[in-house]
Design a protein around this motif. Structure first.
Motif: not given
Length: 846
Positions: A543-565
């Protein structure tokens, strides 16, 4: 682009009235031409990136790294408010451990050469290849969600639109190291380059014998279970180089040299620009460290378990190279390619003398270790701007990077002090070991984003941003361990009092002398991977360099695996997996009132377990030597973050800011000690945790004190941090305190600078950094926590430009040389001096 044009116009306007002079030789022309006498520009001038960004952040430029004389990113970042350096290579943001921050290189995630951590060590990045580093402390959706403390955006130097050539060289000395006697050992002809030439490689006889994950063992006379005959083991054992001796020499000064070149060419309407830089540094560290370990005794007393004196010398070779080229098809479309090579090699030769555990006699433990760490990164990225389509901007990038850690032929052996006052080689099963370990961590990261500017409500500008990011990370790590076992016929007389190179001489490696055996453990190898798919959307209202509003959302699909052998029984591997799908919001509001800015932010972020923290297999940490076991039931940590900051920009350079932050953790991951004889370290989700603090920053020119002070300035920042984590009693935890501050969090941090700049090319900066006490290691079985005591460091940097081409940089470091101490119940567990140091650097630019 709008903001850039506005800044130029405002800069012109700030110089005063702009008068356009005209040639009056043609009176008729002058009488009919419009007369422009004055241009008035009204707008808000934004002098720096920190002020302009919609998020709460700090920026370190290449100029600031040069002014402070910091050779790598880790050293420089400790001067940012709320940041502390732990272990010389990990940055803690607002007292939160390395797991709570992310590091990006030109927007891309990175692999790590650390065997136990996914987090990249920041001492690997020399400041010479960096253009700037942005520390963002409030979360926004375009960044990875593992953002408890902040994100570090490292931006490398890029191709240039002007020709330059720079060459520099430096020499440095340290009072604890230079020209003093230090430890060395035999190596290869290319050690000065940080590359082993094969002197430490596994010999072909041993490599062939263990190929295909074959265990080196003696063939049974009764069972057909493979293995080798005594004669074959003799040949294999004799193939290992007989190099165990610690040598001594006078240590030379530190030295470095670097060069960089950049230029551009216009070809057929297309501009091609390029940049290349290469830096080399050879440095030495000699440490004499007091090391003690205590356990709870009667009452509140502590009983010594270990008492050692560590004497070690590190020879560090740092090599960094960067090559960048860009193609500008037009001012709106460009493509860039960047390649980076970073290497850090440490040749460590050390001994520890003292006693530990139930042993009553002193022991002398020698360790010869050669560690090669390397990161290689290649990135291709493009920017495309379409002003006619609502200022549509398209950005894309692809990055492939690899981190490796190679530790060939680590040798460790032990001598015991006997009643005659001499040390005797120990024939214990673990008294001599040769280890070969390798780590490979590959990371692929690619993504794209699109943004456009639209008309928003109430005459505002609406900037929409959306994007996708994919990360694929794979890691392989393994150790092979070997020892020479005594067969019972070499213990008579004074034979074992001799140097080890005489004891393990080839003629003594025989069936009735010493025999090579493999002691690789079933959990010395693991393979791990993770995959992240992320989509994000974000909107910013201005708003005319007087008020700034920043909003966002992130969707993450995460997969992790570990094999100790077990290398020799791969069908018995222990698997662990973690999978999650998260929606993570981030909101920041900025109110601008003249020279005052008020920021308020809220976000939710995550912290996920490291690879080995998930594996239920017992393993030995190759860095600390401690036994650890993971926890397959670990869950993702969620963090609610609230930030509030007031900023006052007195003019283009002077400013004051005060910030408050609060973080609440759901199921934070903490290390604990399991009950039992070996006090194995493990990991759990604690009940909860809180982290809160205040950050104050200020910078002021001193011209108001009089004309003679006009070239001086002062700046500084201070952070006051308080945290509490509630561990609970899960798993029969034997920690002394189940409610305590976060491990590694200092109660307060301070950075101060007094600087001088004049128009004759002289720059002087006096810098002071202080961190308050912090928990180094949690106490167990009633013993207090181990506390790293607060410590301050004072540096002085002088830079003098003698012409447009020559520059000299003088730096005096650690002028106070305060003793570094870790204490437990008031008793010293670790104590040493870093030593004062000085360096001179000469730079020529053409």
């Amino acid at each position: 682009m709008k903001k850039c044009a506005l800044s130029v116009a405002v800069a012109l306007g700030l110089t005063g009235n702009v008068v356009v002079a005209q040639d009056n030789s043609d009176n008729s022309a002058s009488s009919t031409a419009p007369q422009i006498e004055e241009v008035s520009v009204i707008g808000r001038y934004v002098p720096d990136e920190k002020r302009n960004t919609s998020a709460l952040s700090s920026v370190l430029s290449a100029e600031e790294f040069s002014r402070s004389g910091d050779s790598n990113i880790a050293e420089g970042l400790k001067r940012v408010a709320g940041l502390s350096l732990v272990g010389g290579k990990f940055i803690y943001v607002r007292g939160l451990g390395e797991r709570y921050s992310s590091a990006l290189l030109n927007g891309s995630t990175l692999p790590s050469p650390e065997p136990m951590n996914r987090v990249v060590p920041l001492d690997l990045f020399p400041s010479a290849v960096m253009d700037s580093v942005v520390v963002q402390k409030t979360y926004s959706a375009e960044y990875p969600s593992e953002f408890g403390g902040g994100v570090l955006q490292m931006r490398t130097k890029r191709s240039t639109d002007e020709f330059f050539f720079n060459i520099n060289s430096s020499l440095g000395v340290n009072e604890e190291t230079t020209f003093r006697t230090g430890n060395t050992s035999s190596g290869g002809d290319r050690d000065w380059l940080g590359y082993d030439d094969g002197a430490r490689e596994m010999p072909a006889e041993l490599e062939d014998a263990i190929a295909g994950n074959t265990r080196l063992k003696r063939r049974s006379a009764f069972l057909d279970n493979g293995g080798y005959t005594q004669e074959e083991l003799q040949t294999i054992g004799r193939s290992l180089p007989n190099n165990y001796a610690l040598d001594e020499k006078s240590l030379p000064p530190d030295a470095s040299v670097g060069a960089s070149l950049g230029n551009f060419h216009d070809v057929g309407g297309v501009r091609i620009n390029y940049l290349g830089a290469l830096d080399y540094k050879n440095s030495w560290d000699h440490d004499e460290i007091e090391r003690n370990l205590y356990a709870s005794g009667s009452g509140d007393n502590l009983t010594p378990i270990n008492e050692f004196e560590y004497i070690g010398t590190d020879n560090n070779i740092d090599i960094s190279g960067i090559a960048s080229t860009g193609i500008e098809f037009s001012p709106q479309h460009n493509v860039r390619a960047t390649g980076i090579l970073l290497r850090k090699t440490t040749d460590r030769n050390a001994s520890e003398i003292g006693f530990f555990g139930a042993d009553t006699q002193d022991v002398d433990i020698t360790r010869l270790e050669y560690i090669e760490r390397e990161m290689l990164s290649g990135q291709l990225e493009g920017d495309h701007y379409f002003p006619e389509a609502s200022e549509l901007t398209l950005n894309w990038r692809y990055n492939r990077s690899t981190a490796t850690r190679d530790t060939p032929d680590t040798r460790e052996y032990r001598y015991d002090l006997r009643s005659n006052g001499e040390y005797r080689f120990s024939t214990r099963a673990d008294a001599n070991v040769r280890r070969f370990s390798e780590l490979d961590d590959d990371n692929t990261d690619y993504g794209f984003s699109a943004s456009m500017v639209l008309a928003g409500p109430a005459y505002s500008d609406l900037t929409l941003l959306a994007g996708y990011n994919h990360q694929d990370n794979t890691r392989d790590y393994g150790i092979r361990r070997f020892t020479f076992a005594e067969q019972g016929n070499v213990v008579d007389g004074d034979f074992l009092f001799r140097p080890l190179e005489q004891i393990l001489a080839p003629e003594n490696i025989r069936p009735d002398g010493f025999e090579l055996r493999e002691t690789t453990r079933p959990t010395d190898a693991y393979a791990a991977s993770r995959e992240v798919d992320a989509w994000y959307a974000q909107a910013e209202l201005n708003f005319a360099d007087r008020l700034q509003l920043l909003a966002g959302v992130r969707r993450e699909e995460y997969f992790q695996q570990v094999s100790t052998f077990d290398l020799f029984r791969p069908d018995t591997s222990v698997e662990a997996r973690l999978q999650s799908e998260d929606y993570l919001p981030g909101i920041t509001a900025t109110l601008i009132n003249g020279n005052h800015q008020f920021r308020l932010g809220y976000s939710q972020t995550t912290s996920r377990p490291d690879f080995r923290e998930l594996s239920p297999a017992n393993f030995t940490n190759p860095v600390t030597g401690r036994e650890e076991v993971g926890n397959p039931d670990l869950q993702v940590t969620y963090i609610d973050n609230i930030d509030l900051r007031w900023e006052w920009y007195l003019d283009a350079v002077d400013s004051v800011s005060i910030g408050l932050f609060y973080k609440e953790f759901e199921r934070p991951i903490e290390s604990v000690i399991r009950p039992g004889a070996n006090t194995v370290k493990s990991f759990i989700n604690a009940n909860s945790a809180e982290n809160r603090g205040v950050e104050v920053e200020a910078r002021k020119q001193l011209g108001f004190l009089g004309e003679r002070w006009s070239n001086f300035y002062v700046s500084g920042n201070a952070s006051f941090i308080d945290s509490e984590v509630s561990i609970g009693e899960e798993g029969g935890n034997i920690l002394t305190n189940t409610s305590r501050p976060l491990q590694g969090q200092s109660d307060w941090l301070f950075n101060g600078q007094i600087g001088y700049d004049d128009y004759d090319g002289l720059t002087a900066t006096l810098l002071y950094h202080y961190f308050g006490e912090r928990i180094d290691e949690v106490g167990i079985l009633g013993a207090p926590d181990l506390i790293e005591e607060g410590n301050g460091r004072l540096d002085l940097v002088l830079i003098k430009e003698f012409s447009s081409s020559w520059k000299v940089n003088l730096k005096a470091s650690n002028l106070l040389d305060e003793r570094r101490e870790i204490t437990q119940g008031g008793l010293v567990t670790t104590g040493y001096h870093d030593g004062r140091s000085a360096s001179v650097k000469v730079e020529y630019q053409w």
